[in-house]
Design a protein around this motif. Structure first.
Motif, PDB file in Angstrom:
ATOM      1  N   GLU A 103      -8.300  11.220  -1.910  1.00 51.08           N
ATOM      2  CA  GLU A 103      -6.901   9.943  -2.336  1.00 51.08           C
ATOM      3  C   GLU A 103      -7.893   8.780  -3.147  1.00 51.08           C
ATOM      4  O   GLU A 103      -9.168   8.264  -2.887  1.00 51.08           O
ATOM      5  CB  GLU A 103      -6.954   9.071  -0.715  1.00 51.08           C
ATOM      6  CG  GLU A 103      -5.870   8.646  -1.386  1.00 51.08           C
ATOM      7  CD  GLU A 103      -4.750   8.684  -0.357  1.00 51.08           C
ATOM      8  OE1 GLU A 103      -4.477   8.514   0.935  1.00 51.08           O
ATOM      9  OE2 GLU A 103      -3.575   7.867  -0.463  1.00 51.08           O
ATOM     10  N   HIS A 123     -12.317   0.498   4.488  1.00 47.77           N
ATOM     11  CA  HIS A 123     -10.943  -0.588   4.543  1.00 47.77           C
ATOM     12  C   HIS A 123     -11.484  -1.282   5.491  1.00 47.77           C
ATOM     13  O   HIS A 123     -11.268  -1.185   6.266  1.00 47.77           O
ATOM     14  CB  HIS A 123      -9.580   0.180   4.532  1.00 47.77           C
ATOM     15  CG  HIS A 123      -9.092   0.671   3.634  1.00 47.77           C
ATOM     16  ND1 HIS A 123      -8.193   0.779   2.502  1.00 47.77           N
ATOM     17  CD2 HIS A 123      -8.950   2.076   3.606  1.00 47.77           C
ATOM     18  CE1 HIS A 123      -8.025   1.704   1.398  1.00 47.77           C
ATOM     19  NE2 HIS A 123      -8.325   2.132   2.232  1.00 47.77           N
ATOM     20  N   ASP A 171      -7.675   6.084  -3.906  1.00 48.50           N
ATOM     21  CA  ASP A 171      -8.545   4.458  -3.438  1.00 48.50           C
ATOM     22  C   ASP A 171      -9.608   4.583  -3.306  1.00 48.50           C
ATOM     23  O   ASP A 171     -10.390   3.955  -3.161  1.00 48.50           O
ATOM     24  CB  ASP A 171      -7.677   3.911  -2.184  1.00 48.50           C
ATOM     25  CG  ASP A 171      -7.136   5.055  -1.590  1.00 48.50           C
ATOM     26  OD1 ASP A 171      -7.480   5.654  -1.046  1.00 48.50           O
ATOM     27  OD2 ASP A 171      -6.814   3.838  -0.623  1.00 48.50           O
ATOM     28  N   HIS A 172     -10.268   5.905  -3.099  1.00 51.10           N
ATOM     29  CA  HIS A 172     -11.670   5.999  -2.920  1.00 51.10           C
ATOM     30  C   HIS A 172     -12.499   6.688  -3.325  1.00 51.10           C
ATOM     31  O   HIS A 172     -13.613   6.441  -3.886  1.00 51.10           O
ATOM     32  CB  HIS A 172     -11.863   6.613  -1.348  1.00 51.10           C
ATOM     33  CG  HIS A 172     -11.455   6.000  -0.661  1.00 51.10           C
ATOM     34  ND1 HIS A 172     -11.278   4.684  -0.003  1.00 51.10           N
ATOM     35  CD2 HIS A 172      -9.975   6.108   0.152  1.00 51.10           C
ATOM     36  CE1 HIS A 172     -10.745   4.397   0.945  1.00 51.10           C
ATOM     37  NE2 HIS A 172      -9.925   5.268   1.396  1.00 51.10           N
ATOM     38  N   TYR A 194      -2.609  -0.761   9.729  1.00 43.50           N
ATOM     39  CA  TYR A 194      -3.022   1.144   9.533  1.00 43.50           C
ATOM     40  C   TYR A 194      -2.814   1.681   9.750  1.00 43.50           C
ATOM     41  O   TYR A 194      -2.518   2.633   9.368  1.00 43.50           O
ATOM     42  CB  TYR A 194      -4.495   1.042   8.451  1.00 43.50           C
ATOM     43  CG  TYR A 194      -4.933   1.395   7.884  1.00 43.50           C
ATOM     44  CD1 TYR A 194      -5.163   1.175   6.277  1.00 43.50           C
ATOM     45  CD2 TYR A 194      -6.039   2.550   8.253  1.00 43.50           C
ATOM     46  CE1 TYR A 194      -5.700   1.740   5.681  1.00 43.50           C
ATOM     47  CE2 TYR A 194      -6.491   3.865   7.019  1.00 43.50           C
ATOM     48  CZ  TYR A 194      -6.498   2.701   6.095  1.00 43.50           C
ATOM     49  OH  TYR A 194      -6.481   4.155   5.067  1.00 43.50           O
ATOM     50  N   HIS A 196      -7.523  10.260   6.737  1.00 41.97           N
ATOM     51  CA  HIS A 196      -5.987  10.485   6.541  1.00 41.97           C
ATOM     52  C   HIS A 196      -5.163  12.090   6.294  1.00 41.97           C
ATOM     53  O   HIS A 196      -4.096  12.653   6.392  1.00 41.97           O
ATOM     54  CB  HIS A 196      -5.479   9.405   6.093  1.00 41.97           C
ATOM     55  CG  HIS A 196      -4.532   9.727   4.980  1.00 41.97           C
ATOM     56  ND1 HIS A 196      -5.040   8.655   3.256  1.00 41.97           N
ATOM     57  CD2 HIS A 196      -3.176   9.679   5.086  1.00 41.97           C
ATOM     58  CE1 HIS A 196      -3.276   8.605   3.046  1.00 41.97           C
ATOM     59  NE2 HIS A 196      -2.414   9.488   3.914  1.00 41.97           N
ATOM     60  N   ASP A 244     -10.741   6.123   5.435  1.00 40.06           N
ATOM     61  CA  ASP A 244     -10.332   5.998   6.043  1.00 40.06           C
ATOM     62  C   ASP A 244     -10.206   5.136   7.398  1.00 40.06           C
ATOM     63  O   ASP A 244      -8.746   4.378   8.065  1.00 40.06           O
ATOM     64  CB  ASP A 244      -8.438   6.716   5.720  1.00 40.06           C
ATOM     65  CG  ASP A 244      -8.025   6.032   4.271  1.00 40.06           C
ATOM     66  OD1 ASP A 244      -8.714   5.104   3.407  1.00 40.06           O
ATOM     67  OD2 ASP A 244      -7.116   7.059   3.627  1.00 40.06           O
ATOM     68  N   HIS A 302     -13.237  11.383   1.500  1.00 38.04           N
ATOM     69  CA  HIS A 302     -11.911  11.534   1.266  1.00 38.04           C
ATOM     70  C   HIS A 302     -11.501  11.313  -0.654  1.00 38.04           C
ATOM     71  O   HIS A 302     -11.997  11.092  -0.866  1.00 38.04           O
ATOM     72  CB  HIS A 302     -10.884  10.627   1.464  1.00 38.04           C
ATOM     73  CG  HIS A 302      -9.671  10.892   2.038  1.00 38.04           C
ATOM     74  ND1 HIS A 302      -8.628  11.818   1.524  1.00 38.04           N
ATOM     75  CD2 HIS A 302      -8.486   8.930   2.039  1.00 38.04           C
ATOM     76  CE1 HIS A 302      -7.868  11.169   2.105  1.00 38.04           C
ATOM     77  NE2 HIS A 302      -8.088   9.432   1.975  1.00 38.04           N
ATOM     78  N   PHE A 348       0.751  -1.108  -0.060  1.00 40.83           N
ATOM     79  CA  PHE A 348       0.019   0.427   0.015  1.00 40.83           C
ATOM     80  C   PHE A 348       0.645   1.086   0.275  1.00 40.83           C
ATOM     81  O   PHE A 348       2.306   1.325   0.542  1.00 40.83           O
ATOM     82  CB  PHE A 348      -1.108  -0.033   1.524  1.00 40.83           C
ATOM     83  CG  PHE A 348      -2.247   0.969   1.030  1.00 40.83           C
ATOM     84  CD1 PHE A 348      -3.156   0.214   0.143  1.00 40.83           C
ATOM     85  CD2 PHE A 348      -2.251   2.248   1.351  1.00 40.83           C
ATOM     86  CE1 PHE A 348      -4.382   1.099  -0.204  1.00 40.83           C
ATOM     87  CE2 PHE A 348      -3.470   2.560   1.289  1.00 40.83           C
ATOM     88  CZ  PHE A 348      -4.178   2.606   0.155  1.00 40.83           C
TER      89      PHE A 348
END
Ligand code: FEO
Length: 461
Positions: A151, A292, A153-154, A261, A216, A235, A149, A93
């Motif tokens: 980022e 996650h 990945d989302h 995490y 995050h 997150d 969020h 990751f």
């Protein structure tokens, strides 16, 4: 009543048993024992006892038996569906932290009586899973895409979802909106901007937005489903875990995954996390659905774990990340491990040629001391040790003490290198020990002074 453990000999004071031979009746809380009481095994005083943490054991793992059997396999409560993707094969990751259990990108559909919202999306590589899961629900329309969020990945699949549902508006805060424009080139008109505490009605379901910065990134927020008491925390509280289980069923394992995490993503932002926990605790929460890992149907599990991780409390534990090229530093490390073990301090050596760097990060969450071990390479610290120290500096663990040991004749430069790398770690630096070549009997005095100093410091934790 809580049990306390003697950090010198390991004796456990159990209040239910007391210490009848020492004049302490069964049922006496540790706090109520007279101050002149001594450990019945080794004779040390109360100050050398510490609270014995209640470890979650596999026996305590729970299966969810309370759910309505009419709900679909991916339905948290009526009309709230998990539609994200499991990434079973992902091994790294942020191209940094190993993922022994893969990871997941959770997304959720909330169907109200009038409107439907998608909460977060998935990593673009997994967009097909998201689209398949949404199609399975046979939605007539999608009105909102909530972005907690930015980022990728989302958020990365938002453009594809807008292609499928062109009327859907992206709902997020002003900072996140700007990040999404920067990262995904979304149009200004795509957005509805919300403020902290604002609500959005879907008919019989209401979404409330709670800004939770730095879990995050600075724009991160959580979405609270008022009627069903579900916190979609993105997150925050997440765990790196691919799983076919919608809910947590193995608490011990999930907490370990969540700790991995937390260590990589959250640990540097402990102060912000504390404020955000206070904020979300103003809500009654039945489920925490992070982006996650599985959904927590016992939210206190992860809230309590986070409270412990961000607290000042440290374990009576020493980490020794090290490299040894020809065995001298390894001998030194072996000696430290032996001495600390004899002193009943938990000690974990990490040979950095073999270490899962994520495991090292996990242990840094609550270790009291970290000691880096290095040989000298080309006049400086071994690059692998520099990497571990640099990572520690980024993660800003709450260690109380740090130091260095190694084998070299050129210790001065090495020590300066370490101190410049660890400038973010607010730990007391214990005077390091560097020996010339292989550790010899004549070095033992200096090494023992070093070890004794750390043992003394640990007695005061
Ligand atoms: Fe899971 Fe900060 O992204």
């Amino acid at each position: 009543m809580k049990k306390y453990i003697c950090i010198v000999c390991g004796y456990i004071y159990d209040p239910q048993i007391g210490d009848p031979d020492g004049g302490i009746a069964p049922g006496t809380a540790f706090e109520d024992i007279p101050e002149d009481w001594r450990c019945p095994i080794c004779g040390v005083g109360k100050e050398d006892f510490e609270l014995q943490e209640e470890k979650i054991t596999l026996k305590e793992t729970k299966k969810d038996t309370s759910r309505d059997s009419k709900l679909a396999y991916n339905e948290i409560v009526k009309n709230v569906f998990s539609v994200g993707s499991q990434d079973w094969d992902r091994k790294l990751f942020d191209e940094l932290i190993p993922l022994p259990d893969g990871t997941s990108y959770n997304a959720f559909i909330v169907k109200g009586s009038q409107k439907t919202a998608l909460i977060d999306t998935v990593d673009p590589e997994k967009v097909d899973d998201l689209i398949d899961n949404i199609y399975d629900l046979e939605l007539d329309s999608l009105d909102y895409i909530i972005s907690n969020h930015a980022e990728q990945d989302h958020s990365g699949a938002i453009p594809m979802i807008i292609d499928l549902f062109p009327d859907a508006k992206v709902v997020t805060n002003a900072k996140c909106k700007q990040y999404l424009i920067d990262l995904l080139e979304l149009e200004e008109e795509a957005f509805i901007v919300i403020e902290d505490g604002e609500k959005l009605s879907l008919g019989d379901k209401t979404l409330e937005f709670i800004l939770t910065p730095w879990v995050h990134w600075p724009e991160t927020m959580s979405t609270y489903l008022v009627e069903d008491k579900i916190l979609f925390s993105c997150d925050f509280f997440g765990s790196h875990r691919a799983t076919s289980s919608l809910f947590v069923y193995d608490e011990y394992k999930v907490v370990e995954d969540a700790k991995r995490y937390y260590a990589e993503i959250m640990m540097p932002f402990r102060n912000h996390i504390s404020k955000n926990i206070q904020k979300i605790e103003q809500k009654e929460i039945k489920f925490i659905a992070p982006s996650h890992g599985p959904v927590y149907n016992r939210p206190q599990l992860i809230i309590d774990a986070y409270k412990d991780w961000i607290s000042p409390r440290v374990d009576n534990k020493i980490l020794i990340p090290y490299i040894s090229m020809h065995g001298s530093t390894a001998l030194l490390v072996d000696y430290l491990v032996k001495r600390f073990t004899e002193a009943q301090i938990k000690v974990i050596p990490f040979n950095l040629t073999k270490t899962d760097i994520g495991q090292l990060a996990i242990e840094m969450v609550d270790a009291a001391t970290v000691i880096f071990g290095t040989p000298v390479v080309l006049g400086g610290v071994h690059p692998q040790v520099i990497y571990a120290a640099y990572l520690a500096n980024m993660l800003r663990p709450k260690v109380r003490y740090a130091s260095f040991v190694g084998s070299s004749g050129w210790g001065g430069k090495v020590i300066n290198q370490f101190q410049s790398i660890l400038n973010n770690v607010k730990a007391e630096i214990v005077d390091p020990v560097f020996v010339r070549g292989i550790p010899k009997d004549k070095d033992l005095d200096e090494i023992d002074v070093f070890v004794d100093k750390i043992i003394e410091l640990h007695k005061k934790l």
